[in-house]
Design an enzyme around this catalytic site. Structure first.
Site, mmCIF file in Angstrom:
data_model
loop_
_atom_site.group_PDB
_atom_site.id
_atom_site.type_symbol
_atom_site.label_atom_id
_atom_site.label_comp_id
_atom_site.label_asym_id
_atom_site.label_seq_id
_atom_site.Cartn_x
_atom_site.Cartn_y
_atom_site.Cartn_z
ATOM 1 C CG HIS A 195 42.661 37.268 118.076
ATOM 2 N ND1 HIS A 195 42.606 36.163 117.265
ATOM 3 C CD2 HIS A 195 43.420 38.172 117.418
ATOM 4 C CE1 HIS A 195 43.280 36.389 116.155
ATOM 5 N NE2 HIS A 195 43.787 37.594 116.220
HETATM 6 S S1 FES Z 1 40.693 34.183 119.575
HETATM 7 FE FE1 FES Z 1 41.242 34.642 117.545
HETATM 8 S S2 FES Z 1 41.835 32.721 116.750
HETATM 9 FE FE2 FES Z 1 41.201 32.276 118.780
#
Ligand code: FES
Length: 202
Positions: free
Chosen positions: A161
């Site tokens: 993410h």
């Molecule tokens: S940013 Fe979501 S698991 Fe690392």
């Protein structure tokens, strides 16, 4: 205690190490310091799974990273260059918890310093993102590149993410990951041997 938004996912005992194969570490891979647990009885295996791990870091060169497994988690040992250490001054104002004051994954007192480490050169950190448990990729090369800001100073990128961490494992502001990378208990048995998982002399 369980007031964090993703408390279930963030529970350190239950986090799953999701191996992300893109951007594999620069060198080293998983060291051979892990006990060969598959031949043990269940009780021996349980003991070995929680046992401290000795790691020989004598061959680690500046700019290289070694990964070992401790309690089923990847632990990174990064020998930082002078430039990488200097980059921490620049990232100080850009990270969410510059002094590692947050307590979800308490930073041991001996790593609550500018470099988050016992010896400034060596970062020892659990390579699991504090968001949902992916393993971030090395992004040690400074400068503009995909998914990173143009003034990137070097660090780690979580491909799940987009959380980014500096060369001390500190999460940048306004990212999904709520915390810095965890610093595991550790100590030096000598100049070239680290013990991961224990930080007091018996
Ligand atoms: S940013 Fe979501 S698991 Fe690392």
């Amino acid at each position: 205690m369980s007031d964090a938004p993703q408390s279930a996912a963030l529970d350190r005992e239950r986090r799953t190490w999701i191996a992300i194969t893109c951007g594999v570490g620069a060198v080293g891979g998983v060291a051979t310091a892990v006990p060969f647990v598959s031949t043990f009885t269940p009780s021996e295996r349980a003991k070995a799974a929680g046992a401290p791990v000795r790691v020989d870091i004598s061959a680690l060169q500046p700019g290289e990273k070694l990964t070992v497994e401790w309690r089923g988690k990847p632990v990174w040992i990064v020998r930082r260059t002078k430039e990488q250490l200097a980059s921490l001054k620049k990232t100080d104002a850009l990270v969410a918890d510059p002094k590692s004051d947050r307590t979800q994954y308490p930073t041991p007192p001996y790593a609550k310093n500018e470099f988050r480490s016992i010896k400034e050169e060596f970062l020892v950190a659990v390579g699991i993102c504090s968001h949902l448990g992916c393993s971030p990729s090395d992004k040690f090369t400074p400068g503009a590149q995909p998914s990173l800001p143009d003034d990137w100073a070097g660090g780690f990128l979580c491909p799940c993410h987009g959380s980014t961490f500096d060369m001390a494992g500190r999460v940048f502001k306004n990212k999904p990951a709520p915390d810095n990378l965890e610093i595991p208990p550790h100590m030096y048995l000598s100049d070239t041997v680290l013990l991961i998982g224990e930080d007091k002399k018996a």
